[in-house]
Design a protein around this motif. Structure first.
Motif, PDB file in Angstrom:
ATOM      1  N   ALA A   1      85.704  46.166  75.704  1.00  0.00           N
ATOM      2  CA  ALA A   1      85.095  45.924  74.393  1.00  0.00           C
ATOM      3  C   ALA A   1      83.960  44.907  74.492  1.00  0.00           C
ATOM      4  CB  ALA A   1      86.164  45.447  73.404  1.00  0.00           C
ATOM      5  N   ASP A   2      84.125  43.896  75.342  1.00  0.00           N
ATOM      6  CA  ASP A   2      83.079  42.886  75.507  1.00  0.00           C
ATOM      7  C   ASP A   2      81.835  43.486  76.158  1.00  0.00           C
ATOM      8  OD1 ASP A   2      84.611  40.921  74.355  1.00  0.00           O
ATOM      9  OD2 ASP A   2      85.368  40.125  76.255  1.00  0.00           O
ATOM     10  N   GLU A   3      82.029  44.375  77.134  1.00  0.00           N
ATOM     11  CA  GLU A   3      80.889  45.023  77.785  1.00  0.00           C
ATOM     12  C   GLU A   3      80.129  45.905  76.799  1.00  0.00           C
ATOM     13  OE1 GLU A   3      82.418  45.451  82.409  1.00  0.00           O
ATOM     14  OE2 GLU A   3      83.067  46.913  80.916  1.00  0.00           O
ATOM     15  N   ILE A   4      80.854  46.602  75.940  1.00  0.00           N
ATOM     16  CA  ILE A   4      80.221  47.465  74.940  1.00  0.00           C
ATOM     17  C   ILE A   4      79.437  46.632  73.936  1.00  0.00           C
ATOM     18  CG2 ILE A   4      80.720  48.998  72.995  1.00  0.00           C
ATOM     19  CD1 ILE A   4      83.061  50.101  74.689  1.00  0.00           C
ATOM     20  N   LYS A   5      80.036  45.540  73.492  1.00  0.00           N
ATOM     21  CA  LYS A   5      79.363  44.686  72.510  1.00  0.00           C
ATOM     22  C   LYS A   5      78.117  44.051  73.109  1.00  0.00           C
ATOM     23  CE  LYS A   5      80.506  41.303  68.943  1.00  0.00           C
ATOM     24  NZ  LYS A   5      81.592  40.508  68.337  1.00  0.00           N
ATOM     25  N   SER A   6      78.207  43.627  74.364  1.00  0.00           N
ATOM     26  CA  SER A   6      77.061  43.008  75.030  1.00  0.00           C
ATOM     27  C   SER A   6      75.915  44.001  75.177  1.00  0.00           C
ATOM     28  CB  SER A   6      77.496  42.489  76.410  1.00  0.00           C
ATOM     29  OG  SER A   6      76.395  41.968  77.109  1.00  0.00           O
ATOM     30  N   ALA A   7      76.246  45.252  75.560  1.00  0.00           N
ATOM     31  CA  ALA A   7      75.207  46.271  75.705  1.00  0.00           C
ATOM     32  C   ALA A   7      74.555  46.572  74.353  1.00  0.00           C
ATOM     33  CB  ALA A   7      75.810  47.541  76.303  1.00  0.00           C
ATOM     34  N   TYR A   8      75.365  46.634  73.294  1.00  0.00           N
ATOM     35  CA  TYR A   8      74.828  46.900  71.956  1.00  0.00           C
ATOM     36  C   TYR A   8      73.861  45.806  71.529  1.00  0.00           C
ATOM     37  CZ  TYR A   8      74.671  46.759  66.877  1.00  0.00           C
ATOM     38  OH  TYR A   8      74.248  46.675  65.582  1.00  0.00           O
ATOM     39  N   ARG A   9      74.273  44.559  71.719  1.00  0.00           N
ATOM     40  CA  ARG A   9      73.410  43.441  71.296  1.00  0.00           C
ATOM     41  C   ARG A   9      72.085  43.450  72.063  1.00  0.00           C
ATOM     42  NH1 ARG A   9      77.302  38.128  70.579  1.00  0.00           N
ATOM     43  NH2 ARG A   9      78.404  38.846  68.724  1.00  0.00           N
ATOM     44  N   ARG A  10      72.171  43.705  73.363  1.00  0.00           N
ATOM     45  CA  ARG A  10      70.960  43.706  74.188  1.00  0.00           C
ATOM     46  C   ARG A  10      69.995  44.799  73.722  1.00  0.00           C
ATOM     47  NH1 ARG A  10      70.371  46.912  78.299  1.00  0.00           N
ATOM     48  NH2 ARG A  10      72.631  47.180  78.527  1.00  0.00           N
ATOM     49  N   LEU A  11      70.519  46.006  73.495  1.00  0.00           N
ATOM     50  CA  LEU A  11      69.656  47.113  73.079  1.00  0.00           C
ATOM     51  C   LEU A  11      69.164  46.950  71.644  1.00  0.00           C
ATOM     52  CD1 LEU A  11      71.656  50.048  74.703  1.00  0.00           C
ATOM     53  CD2 LEU A  11      69.453  49.138  75.447  1.00  0.00           C
ATOM     54  N   ALA A  12      70.034  46.411  70.765  1.00  0.00           N
ATOM     55  CA  ALA A  12      69.632  46.221  69.367  1.00  0.00           C
ATOM     56  C   ALA A  12      68.489  45.220  69.265  1.00  0.00           C
ATOM     57  CB  ALA A  12      70.827  45.766  68.534  1.00  0.00           C
ATOM     58  N   ARG A  13      68.538  44.167  70.060  1.00  0.00           N
ATOM     59  CA  ARG A  13      67.434  43.209  70.082  1.00  0.00           C
ATOM     60  C   ARG A  13      66.137  43.891  70.536  1.00  0.00           C
ATOM     61  NH1 ARG A  13      70.953  38.806  72.377  1.00  0.00           N
ATOM     62  NH2 ARG A  13      71.132  37.224  70.760  1.00  0.00           N
ATOM     63  N   ARG A  14      66.278  44.744  71.535  1.00  0.00           N
ATOM     64  CA  ARG A  14      65.095  45.375  72.124  1.00  0.00           C
ATOM     65  C   ARG A  14      64.450  46.368  71.178  1.00  0.00           C
ATOM     66  NH1 ARG A  14      65.238  48.922  77.745  1.00  0.00           N
ATOM     67  NH2 ARG A  14      63.057  49.613  77.700  1.00  0.00           N
ATOM     68  N   TYR A  15      65.267  47.139  70.418  1.00  0.00           N
ATOM     69  CA  TYR A  15      64.729  48.228  69.611  1.00  0.00           C
ATOM     70  C   TYR A  15      64.755  47.945  68.100  1.00  0.00           C
ATOM     71  CZ  TYR A  15      64.751  51.048  73.844  1.00  0.00           C
ATOM     72  OH  TYR A  15      64.517  51.530  75.098  1.00  0.00           O
ATOM     73  N   HIS A  16      65.018  46.713  67.690  1.00  0.00           N
ATOM     74  CA  HIS A  16      65.038  46.405  66.259  1.00  0.00           C
ATOM     75  C   HIS A  16      63.672  46.723  65.655  1.00  0.00           C
ATOM     76  CE1 HIS A  16      65.362  44.231  62.494  1.00  0.00           C
ATOM     77  NE2 HIS A  16      66.672  44.195  62.695  1.00  0.00           N
ATOM     78  N   PRO A  17      63.622  47.435  64.517  1.00  0.00           N
ATOM     79  CA  PRO A  17      62.335  47.825  63.916  1.00  0.00           C
ATOM     80  C   PRO A  17      61.422  46.645  63.624  1.00  0.00           C
ATOM     81  CG  PRO A  17      64.137  49.048  62.909  1.00  0.00           C
ATOM     82  CD  PRO A  17      64.768  48.020  63.790  1.00  0.00           C
ATOM     83  N   ASP A  18      61.984  45.491  63.243  1.00  0.00           N
ATOM     84  CA  ASP A  18      61.145  44.334  62.941  1.00  0.00           C
ATOM     85  C   ASP A  18      60.541  43.729  64.193  1.00  0.00           C
ATOM     86  OD1 ASP A  18      61.541  44.516  60.221  1.00  0.00           O
ATOM     87  OD2 ASP A  18      63.367  43.310  60.285  1.00  0.00           O
ATOM     88  N   VAL A  19      61.180  43.975  65.328  1.00  0.00           N
ATOM     89  CA  VAL A  19      60.638  43.471  66.592  1.00  0.00           C
ATOM     90  C   VAL A  19      59.602  44.446  67.149  1.00  0.00           C
ATOM     91  CG1 VAL A  19      61.250  42.725  68.928  1.00  0.00           C
ATOM     92  CG2 VAL A  19      62.809  42.272  67.044  1.00  0.00           C
ATOM     93  N   ASN A  20      59.651  45.712  66.710  1.00  0.00           N
ATOM     94  CA  ASN A  20      58.740  46.758  67.187  1.00  0.00           C
ATOM     95  C   ASN A  20      58.021  47.421  66.017  1.00  0.00           C
ATOM     96  OD1 ASN A  20      59.707  47.125  70.270  1.00  0.00           O
ATOM     97  ND2 ASN A  20      61.509  46.853  68.962  1.00  0.00           N
ATOM     98  N   PRO A  21      57.210  46.684  65.269  1.00  0.00           N
ATOM     99  CA  PRO A  21      56.581  47.267  64.071  1.00  0.00           C
ATOM    100  C   PRO A  21      55.595  48.380  64.382  1.00  0.00           C
ATOM    101  CG  PRO A  21      55.646  45.112  64.569  1.00  0.00           C
ATOM    102  CD  PRO A  21      56.812  45.287  65.491  1.00  0.00           C
ATOM    103  N   ASP A  22      55.046  48.400  65.590  1.00  0.00           N
ATOM    104  CA  ASP A  22      54.036  49.413  65.943  1.00  0.00           C
ATOM    105  C   ASP A  22      54.637  50.607  66.683  1.00  0.00           C
ATOM    106  OD1 ASP A  22      52.043  47.755  64.879  1.00  0.00           O
ATOM    107  OD2 ASP A  22      51.837  46.662  66.769  1.00  0.00           O
ATOM    108  N   ASP A  23      55.947  50.629  66.854  1.00  0.00           N
ATOM    109  CA  ASP A  23      56.594  51.712  67.587  1.00  0.00           C
ATOM    110  C   ASP A  23      57.365  52.595  66.609  1.00  0.00           C
ATOM    111  OD1 ASP A  23      57.852  53.434  69.264  1.00  0.00           O
ATOM    112  OD2 ASP A  23      58.950  51.912  70.408  1.00  0.00           O
ATOM    113  N   PRO A  24      56.859  53.784  66.285  1.00  0.00           N
ATOM    114  CA  PRO A  24      57.554  54.659  65.311  1.00  0.00           C
ATOM    115  C   PRO A  24      58.897  55.171  65.822  1.00  0.00           C
ATOM    116  CG  PRO A  24      55.732  55.833  66.344  1.00  0.00           C
ATOM    117  CD  PRO A  24      55.626  54.400  66.803  1.00  0.00           C
TER     118      PRO A  24
END
Length: 375
Positions: A18-41
């Motif tokens: 469960a910790d590995e899954i949560k860590s992977a989710y947080r890492r990817l969510a930070r990377r692909y958050h719409p507010d962090v990538n406003p120019d990436d549709p």
């Protein structure tokens, strides 16, 4: 477009914790958050996909259904845009916790109870039980609600006092200004350690924990065809939860005892049959010890050392039902360590009749034994 495998989306193996899954989710969510990538549709769709994958793998029941059937039997909630509850709210809270250290959802108290612990027991089985299946009653050491205080942890079972600091929420909150506006963040209350209540007069039996240890007898049905290392999962048979907390689960880890006369490969069993030279050359019928019965095995004439003879259906069953595997018998032709003079004479005649060279070994009479060693 077909939904991708949630394990593939998060980039984690199927046995990820469960910790590995949560860590992977947080890492990817930070990377692909719409507010962090406003120019990436593509970022918003990717972010939704990550959230859907996490909503499946972070929920034990959904993950179990997906592992067994390849589907959760329902569409996973969108963790960012679904604010109505369920897995979506959990994913939304995890997202804000990732950015801001925690979020207190309105009207939702952290002090709802305590989950019971998971428990493991080990069971050893024989090969015969692998064929028939088995039932075992095992002793399980687990927590149970304290009868003296009914799980409240207070002497006499009186209601605990509401924490004056967090007012029973278990969390204290503050307003934080972020790039998406004001966000209410929260941390566990230091006064009650996140419980939401205070126990000033602890129960003398459970010392305020609300639970005591017990040894319970649990019946476990083991299906045919199991192998060493496989686990039976029994939800709710672990330690009892307190308050709104759920009970823990029981995990039964299986071991199949080794039997020296067999080697197992899945449903196939391998053994051997000691044969004399005469049996291998002329053929015979020998009795082979199987797991659950004995078998008469026909040895064809001319059997060579290492030849494999098969007894169909004398192996083990597959886990989910079906025909048993086979028992493979290897021919081990035994050579006598000593022979009598009569036996030696016959062997030399046998070699001569077959056009074979006369063996130089063996006895050569008394004089040959005495003088044959001199050069």
């Amino acid at each position: 477009m077909a939904k991708r495998d949630p394990y593939e989306v998060l980039g984690v193996p199927r046995d990820a914790s469960a910790d590995e899954i949560k860590s992977a989710y947080r890492r990817l969510a930070r990377r692909y958050h719409p507010d962090v990538n406003p120019d990436d549709p593509q970022a918003e769709e990717k972010f939704k996909e990550i959230g859907n994958a996490y909503s499946v793998l972070s929920d034990q029941d959904k993950r179990s259904r997906f592992d067994r059937f390849g589907t959760t039997e329902e569409t996973p909630a969108d963790p960012f845009f679904n604010m109505g509850g369920g897995a979506g709210v959990g994913g939304f809270a995890d997202l804000f916790e990732m950015f801001f250290g925690g979020v207190q959802q309105p009207g939702r108290s952290r002090a709802q109870g305590r989950n019971g612990e998971d428990v493991r027991v080990d069971i050893e089985l024989t090969l015969n039980e692998v064929i028939t299946g088995a039932h075992r009653d095992v002793a399980v050491n687990r927590t149970a609600l304290c009868e003296a205080c009914k799980g409240l942890g207070t002497e006499g079972g009186t209601q605990p006092e509401t924490c004056p600091t967090c007012k029973g929420a278990g969390m204290v909150s503050r307003i934080q200004q972020t790039f998406i506006g004001q966000v209410r963040t929260s941390t566990p209350c230091a006064t009650c350690r996140g419980e939401g209540t205070l126990i000033k007069d602890p129960c003398k039996v459970c010392k305020g924990h609300g639970t005591v240890m017990e040894t319970a007898r649990v019946g476990i049905t083991i299906p045919p065809g199991v192998q060493t290392g496989q686990t039976i999962h029994m939800p709710g048979q672990g330690g009892e939860g307190v308050g709104m907390g759920r009970s823990g689960d029981l995990y039964v880890v299986l071991t199949v005892s080794d039997e020296a006369r067999f080697e197992r490969q899945g449903t196939m069993l391998y053994t051997w049959a000691p044969l004399t030279f005469a049996q291998a050359a002329l053929g015979d019928t020998v009795e082979i010890d199987g797991v659950d019965q004995n078998y008469d095995l026909e040895i064809p004439g001319g059997t060579q050392p290492g030849d494999q003879l098969i007894i169909r259906g004398a192996g083990l069953p597959p886990l989910h039902g079906g025909k048993r595997g086979d028992l493979v018998v290897q021919a081990n032709v035994q050579v006598p360590k000593k022979v009598s003079e009569a036996q030696e004479k016959l062997l030399r005649e046998f070699a001569e009749l077959g056009g074979e060279p006369n063996p130089k070994g063996g006895s050569k009479g008394i004089l040959g034994g005495i003088f044959g060693k001199r050069k």
